[in-house]
Scaffold this motif. Structure first.
Motif, PDB file in Angstrom:
ATOM      1  N   LEU B 191       0.926  -1.305  -0.098  1.00  0.00           N
ATOM      2  CA  LEU B 191      -0.094  -0.095   0.062  1.00  0.00           C
ATOM      3  C   LEU B 191       0.762   1.161   0.105  1.00  0.00           C
ATOM      4  O   LEU B 191       0.514   2.071  -0.674  1.00  0.00           O
ATOM      5  CB  LEU B 191      -1.054  -0.101   1.129  1.00  0.00           C
ATOM      6  N   PHE B 192       1.927   1.221   0.801  1.00  0.00           N
ATOM      7  CA  PHE B 192       2.675   2.366   0.781  1.00  0.00           C
ATOM      8  C   PHE B 192       3.475   2.574  -0.647  1.00  0.00           C
ATOM      9  O   PHE B 192       3.365   3.738  -1.106  1.00  0.00           O
ATOM     10  CB  PHE B 192       3.909   2.025   1.786  1.00  0.00           C
ATOM     11  N   ALA B 193       4.009   1.351  -1.300  1.00  0.00           N
ATOM     12  CA  ALA B 193       4.701   1.604  -2.350  1.00  0.00           C
ATOM     13  C   ALA B 193       3.587   2.342  -3.521  1.00  0.00           C
ATOM     14  O   ALA B 193       3.950   2.914  -4.427  1.00  0.00           O
ATOM     15  CB  ALA B 193       5.084   0.339  -2.973  1.00  0.00           C
ATOM     16  N   PHE B 194       2.418   1.567  -3.387  1.00  0.00           N
ATOM     17  CA  PHE B 194       1.458   2.078  -4.373  1.00  0.00           C
ATOM     18  C   PHE B 194       1.145   3.303  -4.249  1.00  0.00           C
ATOM     19  O   PHE B 194       0.907   4.165  -5.247  1.00  0.00           O
ATOM     20  CB  PHE B 194       0.281   0.914  -4.259  1.00  0.00           C
ATOM     21  N   GLY B 195       0.838   3.811  -3.159  1.00  0.00           N
ATOM     22  CA  GLY B 195       0.322   4.990  -2.511  1.00  0.00           C
ATOM     23  C   GLY B 195       1.438   6.290  -3.157  1.00  0.00           C
ATOM     24  O   GLY B 195       1.172   7.199  -3.675  1.00  0.00           O
ATOM     25  N   PHE B 196       2.724   5.642  -2.997  1.00  0.00           N
ATOM     26  CA  PHE B 196       3.824   6.326  -3.492  1.00  0.00           C
ATOM     27  C   PHE B 196       3.665   6.738  -5.145  1.00  0.00           C
ATOM     28  O   PHE B 196       3.654   8.006  -5.689  1.00  0.00           O
ATOM     29  CB  PHE B 196       5.105   5.926  -3.152  1.00  0.00           C
ATOM     30  N   PHE B 197       3.596   5.756  -5.744  1.00  0.00           N
ATOM     31  CA  PHE B 197       3.698   5.512  -7.291  1.00  0.00           C
ATOM     32  C   PHE B 197       2.292   6.542  -7.759  1.00  0.00           C
ATOM     33  O   PHE B 197       2.206   7.560  -8.548  1.00  0.00           O
ATOM     34  CB  PHE B 197       3.391   4.236  -7.670  1.00  0.00           C
ATOM     35  N   LYS B 198       1.209   6.309  -7.021  1.00  0.00           N
ATOM     36  CA  LYS B 198       0.010   6.981  -7.338  1.00  0.00           C
ATOM     37  C   LYS B 198       0.059   8.587  -7.203  1.00  0.00           C
ATOM     38  O   LYS B 198      -0.435   9.186  -8.012  1.00  0.00           O
ATOM     39  CB  LYS B 198      -1.253   6.301  -6.140  1.00  0.00           C
ATOM     40  N   SER B 199       0.749   9.032  -5.898  1.00  0.00           N
ATOM     41  CA  SER B 199       0.928  10.338  -5.906  1.00  0.00           C
ATOM     42  C   SER B 199       1.770  11.062  -6.822  1.00  0.00           C
ATOM     43  O   SER B 199       1.589  12.118  -7.256  1.00  0.00           O
ATOM     44  CB  SER B 199       1.539  10.524  -4.481  1.00  0.00           C
ATOM     45  N   LYS B 200       2.698  10.093  -7.304  1.00  0.00           N
ATOM     46  CA  LYS B 200       3.697  10.592  -8.377  1.00  0.00           C
ATOM     47  C   LYS B 200       3.032  11.231  -9.701  1.00  0.00           C
ATOM     48  O   LYS B 200       3.067  11.933 -10.109  1.00  0.00           O
ATOM     49  CB  LYS B 200       4.914   9.734  -8.484  1.00  0.00           C
ATOM     50  N   ILE B 201       2.178   9.972  -9.766  1.00  0.00           N
ATOM     51  CA  ILE B 201       1.221  10.380 -11.094  1.00  0.00           C
ATOM     52  C   ILE B 201       0.228  11.545 -11.045  1.00  0.00           C
ATOM     53  O   ILE B 201       0.464  12.448 -12.094  1.00  0.00           O
ATOM     54  CB  ILE B 201       0.396   9.123 -11.228  1.00  0.00           C
ATOM     55  N   THR B 202      -0.186  11.604 -10.006  1.00  0.00           N
ATOM     56  CA  THR B 202      -1.162  12.727  -9.992  1.00  0.00           C
ATOM     57  C   THR B 202      -0.590  13.998  -9.337  1.00  0.00           C
ATOM     58  O   THR B 202      -1.215  15.248  -9.504  1.00  0.00           O
ATOM     59  CB  THR B 202      -2.349  12.427  -8.746  1.00  0.00           C
ATOM     60  N   GLY B 203       0.729  14.058  -9.309  1.00  0.00           N
ATOM     61  CA  GLY B 203       1.224  15.264  -8.883  1.00  0.00           C
ATOM     62  C   GLY B 203       1.405  15.810  -7.449  1.00  0.00           C
ATOM     63  O   GLY B 203       1.600  17.035  -7.314  1.00  0.00           O
TER      64      GLY B 203
END
Lengths: 233, 233
Positions: B191-203
């Motif tokens: 979830l942490f890794a996924f949240g990190f990646f997701k936030s990168k995409i949405t800026g």
């Protein structure tokens, strides 16, 4: 254009409270129903189904509710960071930003002459200019700050309300397959009514929409039942 | 404006495949994890948790996948019905539609003179005119017909992929609370890794975003565990 105005208002409403309720309830009715159906094919006590069902409702409503909250928060953060950048760009590279405004008017099919006049007039007011870039270049509407919190609450509550419906029979009946029959009847009726209402709001054929939502619920429950049976045996 | 272009393209991408994966996986990781955690506090066999977990994954992936499909379908139907109406209105009440175009330009802060020239030029080509009304009056973009089908597939598959992760330990370990510990560790890391990646995409800030997603998962699992324990005792 009153007709359109109504339509736009409905569209706006449905992007707010109604969308939240539709999202929350649609999943709330479907997933706990299918989970309970699945377990009905694999366990002998409804007590366990009630535990699993309520655990799922807690998990699902929190995940969706907080998910909705974060989605709203993220939208606001994203908007604000883009707004700051557009403000900077209007100050630092005004010629580039002007060229983008001109391109917008060119794409509408306006003549060179009108394009230039429009750009000239529009870029006089920097606030309007930035608003224009946000809305028509980036396609971002100013999000409502209260929206994130309300959205979380609406989605979470709708999920709980939807999820309790298919579980109810399992509270009162001891035999899982017996409870499943009643659960299926009331849930599919609710899904049909819900699908009908949802389609009316979004302006598509309500009977077709109602049927589609009901069929999804039935397929999800059928698959969960089949999978649980397969593993159990 | 290369910077913006990149941003727009990312935004477009993220509205398509990435959004689907993010939606599917985020719920797939969270809800089966929390359900398994809840059941770990109430039952003595991991076999039952595996059954419930897989039933939930089947139910959730179908509900979300088909839900995504129908959402896409509905969007297309809605767009087409609005398109038809705008075509009709341009033919039957052109003066009203012209007034709406003029209002749009007036809201941009253009002078009366430029407004009228722009309306005159824009409404010459009826196709462009209708496109304009769709996009800027109603705020509707032409949806991609393939999108509905792909969206269903992406969301459903991402849900399954996400949901298998928290269940894995229960396949191999007999004691529910023992399996829960390992499940919690691997799921929260994901979830942490996924949240990190997701936030990168949405800026948005990736560390903050990663933390938020992880905390939601932990809260959902904690509540499900607490509720299941309460009912069980």
């Amino acid at each position: 254009m009153q007709h359109d105005q109504q339509h736009k208002e409905l569209h706006l409403q449905s992007s707010d409270i109604l969308t939240d309720i539709v999202i929350g309830m649609s999943d709330g009715l479907t997933v706990p129903f299918a989970l309970a159906a699945g377990l009905s094919g694999a366990v002998s006590s409804t007590h366990l189904i009630v535990i699993a069902g309520l655990a799922e409702i807690a998990a699902g409503s929190i995940a969706m509710g907080l998910g909705g909250y974060l989605a709203g928060k993220t939208e606001i953060d994203h908007y604000n960071s883009e707004l700051k950048r557009e403000h900077d760009e209007v100050e630092t590279v005004p010629h580039k930003e002007k060229a983008e405004v001109k391109e917008f008017f060119a794409n509408l099919g306006l003549s060179e002459d009108v394009q230039e006049q429009a750009v000239e007039e529009m870029t006089k007011d920097k606030e309007k200019w930035v608003d224009f870039m946000m809305k028509y270049e980036l396609g971002l509407d100013k999000p409502d700050p209260k929206r994130a919190r309300n959205s979380a609450f609406n989605i979470g509550l709708s999920y709980v309300a939807g999820g309790i419906v298919p579980l109810l029979p399992y509270f009162f009946i001891d035999t899982p397959l017996q409870a499943l029959k009643i659960s299926a009847v009331i849930t599919l009726i609710c899904l049909f009514a819900f699908g009908f209402f949802k389609s009316k709001i979004t302006g598509v054929n309500p009977w077709g929409g109602a049927l589609r939502v009901t069929v999804i619920g039935a397929i999800a429950a059928g698959c969960a039942f089949g999978i649980a049976r397969l593993i159990q045996s």
